[in-house]
Design a protein around this motif. Structure first.
Motif, PDB file in Angstrom:
ATOM      1  N   UNK A 117     -14.838  33.972  31.905  1.00  0.00           N
ATOM      2  CA  UNK A 117     -15.736  32.929  31.973  1.00  0.00           C
ATOM      3  C   UNK A 117     -15.630  32.150  33.460  1.00  0.00           C
ATOM      4  N   UNK A 118     -14.519  31.986  34.048  1.00  0.00           N
ATOM      5  CA  UNK A 118     -14.310  31.337  35.144  1.00  0.00           C
ATOM      6  C   UNK A 118     -14.598  32.287  36.144  1.00  0.00           C
ATOM      7  N   UNK A 119     -14.261  33.471  35.978  1.00  0.00           N
ATOM      8  CA  UNK A 119     -14.758  34.426  37.202  1.00  0.00           C
ATOM      9  C   UNK A 119     -16.118  34.456  37.233  1.00  0.00           C
ATOM     10  N   UNK A 188     -18.246  30.215  31.487  1.00  0.00           N
ATOM     11  CA  UNK A 188     -19.073  30.280  32.433  1.00  0.00           C
ATOM     12  C   UNK A 188     -20.249  29.335  32.764  1.00  0.00           C
ATOM     13  N   UNK A 189     -20.691  28.857  31.933  1.00  0.00           N
ATOM     14  CA  UNK A 189     -21.874  27.893  32.175  1.00  0.00           C
ATOM     15  C   UNK A 189     -20.987  26.593  32.751  1.00  0.00           C
ATOM     16  N   UNK A 190     -19.929  26.091  31.894  1.00  0.00           N
ATOM     17  CA  UNK A 190     -19.263  24.826  32.736  1.00  0.00           C
ATOM     18  C   UNK A 190     -19.246  25.078  33.959  1.00  0.00           C
ATOM     19  N   UNK A 191     -18.330  26.001  34.373  1.00  0.00           N
ATOM     20  CA  UNK A 191     -17.815  26.343  35.693  1.00  0.00           C
ATOM     21  C   UNK A 191     -19.075  26.484  36.774  1.00  0.00           C
ATOM     22  N   UNK A 192     -20.153  27.143  36.067  1.00  0.00           N
ATOM     23  CA  UNK A 192     -21.226  27.331  37.151  1.00  0.00           C
ATOM     24  C   UNK A 192     -21.727  26.209  37.539  1.00  0.00           C
ATOM     25  N   UNK A 193     -22.052  25.079  36.506  1.00  0.00           N
ATOM     26  CA  UNK A 193     -22.564  23.877  36.652  1.00  0.00           C
ATOM     27  C   UNK A 193     -21.779  22.908  37.634  1.00  0.00           C
ATOM     28  N   UNK A 194     -20.347  22.994  37.441  1.00  0.00           N
ATOM     29  CA  UNK A 194     -19.211  22.335  38.283  1.00  0.00           C
ATOM     30  C   UNK A 194     -19.397  22.794  39.539  1.00  0.00           C
TER      31      UNK A 194
END
Lengths: 311, 346, 340
Positions: A117-119, A188-194
């Protein structure tokens, strides 16, 4: 010496931090943390602490089978405080080993989901454009399948490809992969938003002005600033991952009965529940509930403690 | 001077930057909306001499911050040319040559709370450009350099161990300046460096910037909406309106003999601290959207001197009194230049 | 309660204290602040961020954000005490007697309703008017605050207005029930200079025509100089100086005000360096003993380190500085001895 000083400095800052303070002032969180710590410690020390090694057939004696918990029956046997199953396995020891396995599978699948997710989230948020569109559409599709279904699907495919015996050997990896793959979207969604918020901040622009590569900027600047929400999701997902593993094992597509997790134990007990031998399934079930509840309470607290709006 | 094309230190010619702010393709098709292009910077020419402070002023949305970001390469220009010490910034060159150019120009940002990575220690924030450009080989030298930089901005080397949140806004802006100076640049682009600060702290930062300029012979491109600050710090001033430069002049000339009607209007809005009873004449209207800017001279809807030619034809800058003005009324001589005087606030 | 004076002030603030309980102890953010506002008067309150000026304004309109709370003193509007009113009572006072204008017009308007809807709702909450009458009043208000094409604009939503126009709508909203006092917190800070001038001119005209008093909270001395009748300069939670605006701006009595005025770049003379006040305002956790300004003060004496000055009269102004006391600032102090 220098590291000692650095460590004591770190310790001092930690003791002084808002997070520690919010931890100290919440009795519920302290209780949850204590419970989690106890369960984890006992589970990982099970080879030392457990009275029996329940999955070594050499130690089993069928004449010990189906003994009820010691406090609830006249002919209780103190060798088996929580009773035994039909094979004569000690329930307490089974639970200790089973918890260890459940925790390992849960943690491993959270790590897999988190890494994936992070990547993908970093790439999606920082690069934007086509990369972002592709990753997010895949995520959308992924979300339309419930986690259990994805896990069943992967498990089914793997079973079709390899023999039953081989499958039992790699069952842990299959299930970790399956759960990890079904949970990455949220990270992935959370990281993308941040990332989309952080990448427009001036400190990222300042790094671009000196010509750092996007990869360096993502790893050095953006990533450390998006870890907070990721940590919260990871804690909450740990409970979810353990439950998912238990569900899969209960359905018989998880871990085999030769290396049972809490879910497997519940399934095995469920098969004999009709005959009144309730302890075989209730004790593993209660352990699972306590573990997941404690972990979730910790996750809730962490979410509040890291949310600047609530502070 | 490698290219030898110009004697100016920084030369910006015909610079344009358009942003596509259209809705996604599907939405556009379904709702039959046209593409929307913001003309943030619409053809400007600026020349900055070595050692001077050139300021860009204008209201929000006039494109001044976009110019700053174009100059340091945060955005590629849509059209036009940026030359730095004779080097075309868009020219093809090796990574090492590009780094050598980047090292010589740095930027100071507006918001001291957003421009420092909150997870990094001040030492690492300031050391980052030194490490990125490989300016220091050993640890002792790096520590000495960062310590010197902190001292130059009136902090102490011990402050390097702290995190940004332990500092006040003014101190954070000093840290930003120390970082910007770390690669020993010759040209600093300053995007509203004091507008997030309190006035007494603003004075500290402006004084520091003047001191550093004198000490290191720095050249500044200074972006601000505060005319009093611009008056104080600049050698020359350019006034921007809707992506275009309407007037460029030496500071004294701009403030005492403003020519473009928009410049005059802006000067009228400066708050009167001298209590002379001068009425701030509120200007009618607001800045139009840069998506569909007015035809001809973009200022014509708000201009009391607008005529048909102003609505139809875009004015080109003409040279006057050491500067340039893009205004038909001035060119035609319909608008006399008035002298303005200010009472010093003692 | 009968007012003892013939000309009672509209707003009386006496020994107001606002505190914030934190885990490191209770912070006193507004410390013993007293001032009056006469009917129709514009009182400017200036100070740097963290000086307590906005908290003072919020305390008056009863909108202190928890955990902040009024810890002492009293606030009276037209002789009636309002700082201890229950929330619902205070809400009525806030709409009807006190209007509020905030820095960011977007936060004061609900994006889901048209501005007309919000105006009419506010009017009907405070005045016994029918829907049609309320709409007429809303339209009048929009015209009065200078919104062109008010007849069509009344049905538009906040996002359809520009920043300056939105702030005009907020002012109309504050005027709905014909308040006696408007508390305006940084009303021009988010706006461009040319729009600032328009909004200030509007505020001045409205107060002149309606006799509404204004408490204008801002960090911008220029806005104060143009708009206010009197000005209070706040520093570290206290009033450092209060007096007629001309006296304070041109002949400051407190060293902090002097430094503040000197640090504003002015047109006319281009000096090499601006006057600067070294250091920064102390954090609330680190307010020094004696006069809070003493570490940055160039004129301090021994007394300033130990004894805290109250406001004392100097001509028409009152300043909290021992310079203006018969005892003076006390013995000169060797700088190193203190800084060490």
């Amino acid at each position: 010496m220098a590291t000692g000083a650095a460590f004591s400095g770190w310790l001092h800052r930690a003791a002084d931090s808002d997070i520690w303070w919010s931890f100290k002032s919440s009795p519920m969180t302290i209780a949850a943390a204590t419970a989690t710590f106890l369960i984890v410690a006992v589970a990982f020390l099970s080879p030392v602490l457990a009275p029996h090694t329940p999955f070594d057939p050499a130690t089993l004696n069928l004449s010990d089978g189906l003994k009820p918990p010691v406090l609830l029956s006249a002919d209780g046997d103190w060798r088996f405080p929580l009773g035994t199953d039909d094979q004569g396995r000690d329930i307490l020891s089974s639970i200790m080993y089973g918890t260890r396995l459940s925790l390992l599978v849960g943690l491993a699948s959270v790590v897999v989901a988190m890494a994936l997710g992070i990547v993908l989230g970093l790439l999606s948020g920082y690069l934007g454009g086509t990369v972002d569109a592709v990753i997010m559409r895949v995520a959308d599709v992924q979300l339309t399948f419930p986690a259990i279904l994805v896990a069943l699907l992967i498990d089914g495919v793997v079973r079709g490809l390899i023999s039953v015996k081989r499958h039992d050997e790699i069952a842990v990896f299959v299930i970790v992969g399956a759960i990890g793959l079904s949970f990455w979207v949220q990270y992935a969604r959370t990281v993308r938003g941040s990332v989309m918020v952080e990448k427009n901040k001036e400190y990222v622009q300042a790094a671009r002005v000196i010509g750092l590569s996007p990869l360096l900027i993502m790893v050095r600047h953006v990533l450390p600033n998006v870890t907070g929400p990721v940590l919260v999701i990871a804690t909450i997902n740990l409970g979810l991952a353990i439950i998912t593993e238990a569900t899969l094992s209960f359905l018989g597509v998880g871990l085999p009965s030769t290396q049972p997790s809490l879910g497997t134990l519940i399934r095995l007990g469920n098969e004999v529940l009709q005959s009144g031998d309730w302890w075989i399934t209730v004790f593993p079930g209660a352990t699972l509930a306590a573990l997941v509840l404690a972990v979730n309470l910790l996750g809730d607290w962490l979410r509040d403690a890291l949310n600047p709006k609530l502070r | 001077m490698p290219d030898g094309s110009s004697g100016q230190f920084v030369r910006i010619a015909g610079l344009k930057r358009y942003f596509d702010v259209s809705a996604p393709w599907l939405v556009r098709m379904l709702e039959r909306r046209p593409r929307q292009i913001v003309q943030a910077v619409d053809g400007i020419d600026i020349e900055i001499a070595k050692g001077e402070t050139f300021s860009l002023v204008g209201e929000s949305g006039c494109g001044k911050s976009t110019v700053a970001r174009l100059v340091v390469g945060l955005y590629p220009p849509t059209a036009g040319r940026i030359e730095f010490d004779g080097n075309d910034m868009a020219g093809r060159r090796s990574g090492a040559d590009m780094a050598a150019l980047r090292r010589r120009m740095q930027m100071i940002f507006q918001d001291p709370y957003a421009s420092l990575n909150p997870r990094w220690r001040v030492f690492d924030i300031i050391a980052e450009p030194i490490r990125a450009f490989g300016l220091s080989s050993d640890k002792a030298d790096l520590e000495k350099r960062v310590g010197d930089l902190l001292r130059q901005v009136r902090l102490t080397p011990a402050d390097g161990r702290k995190f940004p949140h332990e500092f006040s806004g003014g101190q954070r802006q000093r840290i930003s300046i120390a970082r910007a100076l770390a690669s020993q640049p010759e040209f600093l682009v300053c995007d509203e460096p004091t507008s997030a600060l309190d006035v007494s702290v603003q004075a500290q930062i402006l004084n520091l910037m003047v001191d550093l300029q004198r000490r290191f012979g720095l050249t500044y491109l200074f972006i601000s909406h505060n005319l009093a600050v611009v008056y104080h710090i600049s050698t020359r001033v350019g006034v921007m309106y809707l992506g275009r430069l309407v007037e460029v002049a030496p500071t004294e000339t701009l403030f005492t003999r403003p020519k473009h009607p928009y410049t005059r209007m802006l000067l009228d809005t400066i708050p009167d601290l001298d209590m002379t009873g001068r009425q701030r004449s509120p200007v009618a209207g607001e800045v139009p959207s840069p998506i569909n800017p007015p035809s001809g001279c973009t200022f014509h809807p708000r201009c009391p001197f607008a005529q048909d030619r102003c609505r139809a034809e875009r004015p080109v800058p003409i040279a006057i009194e050491g500067g340039t003005v893009a205004c038909h009324a001035i060119e035609e001589g319909r608008l006399p230049v008035e002298e303005r005087t200010y009472v010093a606030n003692s | 309660m009968a007012a003892p004076s013939n000309n009672p002030p509209l707003l009386e603030v006496k020994n107001l204290r606002v505190e914030f309980p934190t885990r490191r102890g209770t912070l006193l953010a507004v410390d013993d602040v007293s001032f009056d506002i006469a009917p129709g008067e514009v009182l400017g309150v200036v100070g740097e961020s963290g000086a307590g000026k906005s908290l003072t304004g919020n305390a008056i309109i009863g909108l202190l954000e928890p955990p902040g709370r009024i810890a002492g003193g009293e606030i009276r509007l037209e002789g009636r005490r309002i700082d201890d009113l229950p929330y619902e009572e205070m809400r009525k006072v806030r709409g009807a007697r006190i209007g509020a204008i905030f820095q960011d017009p977007l936060t004061s308007l609900n994006p889901l309703y048209s501005v007309g809807h919000q105006l009419i709702e506010t009017i009907q909450t405070h005045l016994p008017l029918s829907s049609a009458e309320a709409r007429t009043r809303a339209l009048d208000l929009l015209k009065e605050v200078g919104i062109p094409g008010a007849e069509t604009r009344i049905d538009h939503y906040p996002h359809q207005f520009s920043g300056g126009m939105r702030q005009r709508v907020v002012i109309a909203l504050a005027l709905c029930a014909g308040p006696r006092l408007i508390v305006a917190d940084e009303p021009t800070t988010a706006l461009d200079v040319s729009i600032q001038a328009q909004i200030i001119a509007l505020l001045k005209r409205l107060c002149r025509e309606h006799g509404t008093a204004v408490m204008l909270v801002t960090h911008d001395m220029g806005v104060i100089a143009e708009t206010a009748d009197r000005v209070a300069v706040m520093y570290a939670g206290r009033i450092a100086e209060i007096g007629p605006v001309r006296d304070v701006v041109k002949h400051a009595k407190h060293p902090y005000t002097k430094g503040l005025m000197g640090s504003i770049p002015s047109l006319g003379v281009r000096t090499e360096r601006l006057t600067q006040i070294d250091g920064a305002m102390p954090r609330l956790t680190e307010i020094p003993t004696g006069c809070a300004f003493n570490p940055r003060c160039t004129e301090r004496g021994g007394r300033c380190l130990v004894e805290r000055p109250d406001l004392m009269a100097v001509g028409a102004t009152r300043a909290a500085c021992w310079q203006h006391d018969r005892g003076g600032v006390g013995p000169a102090i060797v700088r190193e001895a203190v800084d060490a």
